[in-house]
Design a protein around this motif. Structure first.
Motif, PDB file in Angstrom:
ATOM      1  N   MET A  78       0.826  -1.079   0.024  1.00  0.00           N
ATOM      2  CA  MET A  78       0.175  -0.080   0.049  1.00  0.00           C
ATOM      3  C   MET A  78       0.867   1.305  -0.018  1.00  0.00           C
ATOM      4  SD  MET A  78      -2.804  -0.840  -0.102  1.00  0.00           S
ATOM      5  CE  MET A  78      -4.147  -2.507   0.030  1.00  0.00           C
ATOM      6  N   VAL A  83      -1.099   4.566  -1.697  1.00  0.00           N
ATOM      7  CA  VAL A  83      -2.471   4.346  -1.287  1.00  0.00           C
ATOM      8  C   VAL A  83      -2.835   5.196  -0.034  1.00  0.00           C
ATOM      9  CG1 VAL A  83      -4.312   2.886  -0.418  1.00  0.00           C
ATOM     10  CG2 VAL A  83      -2.948   2.267  -2.324  1.00  0.00           C
ATOM     11  N   ARG A 102      -7.834   3.736   2.525  1.00  0.00           N
ATOM     12  CA  ARG A 102      -8.776   4.249   1.770  1.00  0.00           C
ATOM     13  C   ARG A 102      -9.062   3.895   0.451  1.00  0.00           C
ATOM     14  NH1 ARG A 102     -12.102   7.873   3.811  1.00  0.00           N
ATOM     15  NH2 ARG A 102     -10.477   8.998   4.979  1.00  0.00           N
ATOM     16  N   ASP A 103     -10.183   2.837   0.148  1.00  0.00           N
ATOM     17  CA  ASP A 103     -10.138   2.328  -1.367  1.00  0.00           C
ATOM     18  C   ASP A 103     -10.447   3.692  -2.225  1.00  0.00           C
ATOM     19  OD1 ASP A 103     -12.991   2.528  -1.468  1.00  0.00           O
ATOM     20  OD2 ASP A 103     -13.427   0.303  -1.495  1.00  0.00           O
ATOM     21  N   ARG A 107     -14.103   4.334   0.742  1.00  0.00           N
ATOM     22  CA  ARG A 107     -14.408   3.130   1.898  1.00  0.00           C
ATOM     23  C   ARG A 107     -13.236   2.941   2.698  1.00  0.00           C
ATOM     24  NH1 ARG A 107     -19.566   3.995   2.546  1.00  0.00           N
ATOM     25  NH2 ARG A 107     -20.563   3.346   0.652  1.00  0.00           N
ATOM     26  N   VAL A 109     -10.925   0.513   4.713  1.00  0.00           N
ATOM     27  CA  VAL A 109     -10.665  -0.921   4.955  1.00  0.00           C
ATOM     28  C   VAL A 109      -9.393  -1.369   6.019  1.00  0.00           C
ATOM     29  CG1 VAL A 109      -9.820  -3.053   3.792  1.00  0.00           C
ATOM     30  CG2 VAL A 109     -11.156  -1.225   2.533  1.00  0.00           C
TER      31      VAL A 109
END
Length: 115
Positions: A78, A83, A102-103, A107, A109
């Motif tokens: 990540m 990310v 954060r996706d 969202r 996770v």
């Protein structure tokens, strides 16, 4: 890296009502820390739902949890990909090592591994 399970997290102040509702679908309580309760299917224990009032150590409540076999490797991937890290990698007193990302849909996770 291997995914061990994926659990939707429902933010709610209605834990008892949620336990009763999901009990109608065959779920049973398998963990309860007061602020988070996990319900699982006795026939398929990896099928789970968590209900939480808020997260104990993070400023945001995650939308889902993904348990992996190597949380440090997941964290490194990540970071390498840029990310957004919402909650830093850390060991928790209840026996998990985790971080939040954060996706692309916004969202949060919770990526975790059991110690």
């Amino acid at each position: 890296m291997t995914v061990r399970r994926v659990v939707p997290n429902i933010q709610s102040e209605a834990a008892q009502e949620s336990r009763e509702f999901y009990g109608l679908l065959g779920f049973e309580e398998v963990m309860n820390h007061g602020w988070i309760m996990t319900l699982a299917s006795p026939a398929s224990p990896a099928a789970q739902i968590s209900v939480m009032s808020s997260d104990k150590t993070a400023s945001v409540t995650p939308d889902m949890s993904v348990e992996v076999d190597d949380v440090d490797a997941a964290y490194a991937v990540m970071l390498e990909r840029g990310v957004e890290i919402v909650h830093p990698l850390q060991d928790e007193e209840w026996g998990v090592r985790r971080f939040f990302v954060r996706d692309p849909n916004g969202r949060v996770v919770n990526v975790l591994g059991h110690r």
